[in-house]
Design an enzyme around this catalytic site. Structure first.
Site, PDB file in Angstrom:
ATOM      1  N   TYR A  40      39.338  32.913  39.003  1.00 18.41           N
ATOM      2  CA  TYR A  40      38.547  34.150  38.895  1.00 18.41           C
ATOM      3  C   TYR A  40      39.402  35.281  38.342  1.00 18.41           C
ATOM      4  O   TYR A  40      39.042  35.915  37.340  1.00 18.41           O
ATOM      5  CB  TYR A  40      38.013  34.496  40.286  1.00 18.41           C
ATOM      6  N   ASN A  43      28.397  38.151  55.230  1.00 19.64           N
ATOM      7  CA  ASN A  43      28.765  37.247  56.329  1.00 19.64           C
ATOM      8  C   ASN A  43      28.647  37.957  57.674  1.00 19.64           C
ATOM      9  O   ASN A  43      28.021  37.448  58.600  1.00 19.64           O
ATOM     10  CB  ASN A  43      30.220  36.779  56.168  1.00 19.64           C
TER      11      ASN A  43
HETATM   12  P1  NAD Z   1      26.472  37.040  41.996  1.00 17.86           P
HETATM   13  O1  NAD Z   1      27.127  35.742  42.275  1.00 17.86           O
HETATM   14  O2  NAD Z   1      25.368  37.473  42.900  1.00 17.86           O
HETATM   15  O3  NAD Z   1      25.919  37.098  40.501  1.00 17.86           O
HETATM   16  C1  NAD Z   1      26.480  36.388  39.437  1.00 17.86           C
HETATM   17  C2  NAD Z   1      25.341  35.890  38.546  1.00 17.86           C
HETATM   18  O4  NAD Z   1      25.902  35.210  37.422  1.00 17.86           O
HETATM   19  C3  NAD Z   1      24.431  34.894  39.264  1.00 17.86           C
HETATM   20  O5  NAD Z   1      23.081  35.206  39.013  1.00 17.86           O
HETATM   21  C4  NAD Z   1      24.814  33.552  38.635  1.00 17.86           C
HETATM   22  O6  NAD Z   1      23.771  32.607  38.688  1.00 17.86           O
HETATM   23  C5  NAD Z   1      25.185  33.994  37.236  1.00 17.86           C
HETATM   24  N1  NAD Z   1      26.065  33.047  36.535  1.00 17.86           N
HETATM   25  C6  NAD Z   1      27.196  32.462  37.000  1.00 17.86           C
HETATM   26  N2  NAD Z   1      27.726  31.670  36.055  1.00 17.86           N
HETATM   27  C7  NAD Z   1      26.918  31.770  34.958  1.00 17.86           C
HETATM   28  C8  NAD Z   1      26.927  31.191  33.667  1.00 17.86           C
HETATM   29  N3  NAD Z   1      27.894  30.326  33.294  1.00 17.86           N
HETATM   30  N4  NAD Z   1      25.930  31.503  32.817  1.00 17.86           N
HETATM   31  C9  NAD Z   1      24.937  32.349  33.173  1.00 17.86           C
HETATM   32  N5  NAD Z   1      24.862  32.922  34.388  1.00 17.86           N
HETATM   33  C10 NAD Z   1      25.856  32.646  35.270  1.00 17.86           C
HETATM   34  O7  NAD Z   1      27.634  38.141  41.987  1.00 17.86           O
HETATM   35  P2  NAD Z   1      27.574  39.725  41.795  1.00 17.86           P
HETATM   36  O8  NAD Z   1      28.221  40.349  42.969  1.00 17.86           O
HETATM   37  O9  NAD Z   1      26.228  40.148  41.392  1.00 17.86           O
HETATM   38  O10 NAD Z   1      28.574  39.901  40.572  1.00 17.86           O
HETATM   39  C11 NAD Z   1      28.133  40.180  39.256  1.00 17.86           C
HETATM   40  C12 NAD Z   1      29.340  40.424  38.359  1.00 17.86           C
HETATM   41  O11 NAD Z   1      30.082  41.555  38.848  1.00 17.86           O
HETATM   42  C13 NAD Z   1      30.301  39.260  38.286  1.00 17.86           C
HETATM   43  O12 NAD Z   1      30.796  39.158  36.973  1.00 17.86           O
HETATM   44  C14 NAD Z   1      31.411  39.674  39.218  1.00 17.86           C
HETATM   45  O13 NAD Z   1      32.637  39.089  38.857  1.00 17.86           O
HETATM   46  C15 NAD Z   1      31.434  41.178  39.047  1.00 17.86           C
HETATM   47  N6  NAD Z   1      31.997  41.845  40.223  1.00 17.86           N
HETATM   48  C16 NAD Z   1      31.272  41.990  41.365  1.00 17.86           C
HETATM   49  C17 NAD Z   1      31.849  42.617  42.468  1.00 17.86           C
HETATM   50  C18 NAD Z   1      31.095  42.834  43.748  1.00 17.86           C
HETATM   51  O14 NAD Z   1      31.682  43.323  44.703  1.00 17.86           O
HETATM   52  N7  NAD Z   1      29.822  42.546  43.845  1.00 17.86           N
HETATM   53  C19 NAD Z   1      33.171  43.067  42.403  1.00 17.86           C
HETATM   54  C20 NAD Z   1      33.888  42.869  41.225  1.00 17.86           C
HETATM   55  C21 NAD Z   1      33.293  42.277  40.133  1.00 17.86           C
HETATM   56  N1  UDP Z   2      36.714  37.977  55.148  1.00 16.35           N
HETATM   57  C1  UDP Z   2      36.650  37.814  56.520  1.00 16.35           C
HETATM   58  N2  UDP Z   2      35.624  37.083  57.030  1.00 16.35           N
HETATM   59  C2  UDP Z   2      34.647  36.541  56.239  1.00 16.35           C
HETATM   60  C3  UDP Z   2      34.707  36.741  54.846  1.00 16.35           C
HETATM   61  C4  UDP Z   2      35.763  37.455  54.332  1.00 16.35           C
HETATM   62  O1  UDP Z   2      37.510  38.301  57.269  1.00 16.35           O
HETATM   63  O2  UDP Z   2      33.726  35.893  56.800  1.00 16.35           O
HETATM   64  C5  UDP Z   2      37.823  38.787  54.592  1.00 16.35           C
HETATM   65  C6  UDP Z   2      38.560  38.145  53.438  1.00 16.35           C
HETATM   66  O3  UDP Z   2      39.616  37.336  53.918  1.00 16.35           O
HETATM   67  C7  UDP Z   2      39.068  39.361  52.680  1.00 16.35           C
HETATM   68  C8  UDP Z   2      37.985  40.413  52.914  1.00 16.35           C
HETATM   69  O4  UDP Z   2      37.265  39.985  54.061  1.00 16.35           O
HETATM   70  O5  UDP Z   2      40.272  39.823  53.232  1.00 16.35           O
HETATM   71  C9  UDP Z   2      37.035  40.574  51.752  1.00 16.35           C
HETATM   72  O6  UDP Z   2      36.578  39.299  51.409  1.00 16.35           O
HETATM   73  P1  UDP Z   2      35.457  39.025  50.303  1.00 16.35           P
HETATM   74  O7  UDP Z   2      35.320  37.551  50.157  1.00 16.35           O
HETATM   75  O8  UDP Z   2      34.239  39.816  50.632  1.00 16.35           O
HETATM   76  O9  UDP Z   2      36.014  39.683  48.954  1.00 16.35           O
HETATM   77  P2  UDP Z   2      37.458  39.743  48.249  1.00 16.35           P
HETATM   78  O10 UDP Z   2      37.750  41.199  48.205  1.00 16.35           O
HETATM   79  O11 UDP Z   2      38.481  39.013  49.066  1.00 16.35           O
HETATM   80  O12 UDP Z   2      37.251  39.112  46.945  1.00 16.35           O
END
Ligand code: NAD
Ligand code: UDP
Ligand code: UDP
Length: 320
Positions: free
Chosen positions: A149, A194
């Site tokens: 990732y 969670n």
């Molecule tokens: P999510 O898992 O809910 O959404 C990801 C979406 O991408 C899903 O609908 C999945 O089916 C789709 N997907 C995965 N692989 C694919 C592929 N090969 N082709 C087409 N679709 C595909 O996660 P999210 O939290 O909504 O995250 C969305 C984006 O934002 C991601 O790129 C993630 O890395 C980024 N992001 C999210 C967070 C957060 O805290 N939510 C933080 C940092 C970055």
């Molecule tokens: N974490 C936790 N319990 C859970 C899921 C996550 O204590 O059931 C912790 C995890 O180890 C990390 C933080 O919560 O330190 C955030 O985890 P998350 O998977 O949400 O996102 P990350 O920022 O690690 O990508």
């Protein structure tokens, strides 16, 4: 909205947590939205409110394959974001970030579209600089279980900036910090969903490590506002730009808040800390504040209340 202001916008990963909120926002702003998703972690159900809208279209598509469509803007969000899901098929995770970025950049180049990349605070790895500024290059393990990732997203950033320099494209790269809210999947595996689901079910709250590691949690509506502002910003603002809420909490504080708000009697239990789990994370958002006049408004207590309401309803429906 007048038709000359209406844009055609592609959202990859639009059936996921953030993507579905973004599609909804763009439709509400009067744009035409094409959502492309392979439903790896996303669900059609997240978009059910949009199906009857003629401005909305849903395409089952995997971004690791080429895509030929005609749009004005692209938001590239496709990628599983929860460690549990991105580690399930790590090779596919890297392909999604890297091949997905190449295909979406190739598409944007051909049709001269502006393109946004959902990058991540994970590019900073387990950071020695705190809070993290965009100028910090990060401390990422290239061969660990999070690398598919982290390095995939870092390579995608590289591709965005190389296409920008080489092909003079309009790019926008946002580094997103932990974001939560309604429509996270109950089995998403990230910490907020969670803890909320565990608290509502009366199951033990699973703290990884001693719970002293920190994260800074942004409510989804604030983040989506940031996405739209960066996309609409002048072309010289390419990012990378941090988007997140700088209020920092330990994971134990988060668990206590969830227990407090839900009134749950769930005990806290401790599980081993996964390897390479960053110990601290907090965005420096001064660039976003200055360049986009953006700042998050919804603080953790309020955001958690809204998220808990969502999961109460969802779990209630599933119980009947
Ligand atoms: P999510 O898992 O809910 O959404 C990801 C979406 O991408 C899903 O609908 C999945 O089916 C789709 N997907 C995965 N692989 C694919 C592929 N090969 N082709 C087409 N679709 C595909 O996660 P999210 O939290 O909504 O995250 C969305 C984006 O934002 C991601 O790129 C993630 O890395 C980024 N992001 C999210 C967070 C957060 O805290 N939510 C933080 C940092 C970055
Ligand atoms: N974490 C936790 N319990 C859970 C899921 C996550 O204590 O059931 C912790 C995890 O180890 C990390 C933080 O919560 O330190 C955030 O985890 P998350 O998977 O949400 O996102 P990350 O920022 O690690 O990508
Ligand atoms: N591509 C796409 N849709 C388009 C144009 C390109 O999916 O409308 C993909 C195609 O798979 C290509 C990749 O984007 O391999 C990169 O395109 P680029 O033009 O940068 O390089 P190419 O590989 O075509 O020389």
């Amino acid at each position: 909205m007048k038709n000359n202001l209406r844009k055609r916008i592609l959202v990859t990963g639009g059936a996921g947590f953030l993507g579905s909120h973004l599609c909804e926002r763009l439709i509400n702003d009067g744009h035409e939205v094409l959502c492309a998703d392979n439903f790896y972690t996303g669900r059609k159900h997240n978009l059910s409110a949009l199906f009857s809208n003629p401005l909305f279209e849903l395409l089952r598509h995997d971004v690791t394959f080429p895509l030929y469509v005609e749009v004005d803007e692209i938001y590239n969000l496709a990628c599983p974001a929860s460690p549990v899901h991105y580690q399930f098929d790590p090779v596919q995770t890297t392909k999604t970030s890297v091949h997905g970025a190449i295909n979406m950049l190739g598409l944007a180049k051909r049709i001269k579209a502006k393109i946004f990349q959902a990058s991540t605070s994970e590019v900073y790895g387990d950071p020695e600089v705190h809070p993290q500024t965009e100028s910090y290059w990060g401390r990422v393990n290239p061969v660990g279980i999070r690398s598919c990732y982290d390095e995939g997203k870092r390579c995608a950033e590289t591709l965005f900036f190389d296409y920008f320099r080489q092909h003079d494209m309009r790019i926008k790269v946002a580094r997103i910090f932990n974001t939560y809210g309604p429509r996270m999947h109950p089995n998403d595996g990230r910490v907020v969903s969670n803890f909320v689901v565990q608290a509502l079910k009366g199951d033990p709250i699973t703290l990884f490590g001693d719970g002293s590691q920190t994260r800074s949690f942004c409510y989804v509506d604030d983040l989506i506002e940031g996405f739209v502002r960066i996309m609409d910003s002048p072309d010289e603002i390419t990012g990378p730009i941090n988007l997140g809420n700088p209020s920092e909490f330990t994971i134990r504080e988060l668990a206590e808040k969830v227990i407090d708000i839900t009134g749950s009697r769930s005990p806290m239990i401790y599980k081993p800390l996964p390897s390479d789990d960053p110990l601290q994370r907090k965005p420096d958002i001064s660039f976003a504040q200055k360049a986009l006049n953006w700042t998050p408004n919804i603080q953790l207590d309020e955001g958690l209340k809204r998220t808990i309401c969502y999961f109460e309803e969802l779990l209630g429906q599933n119980a009947t």
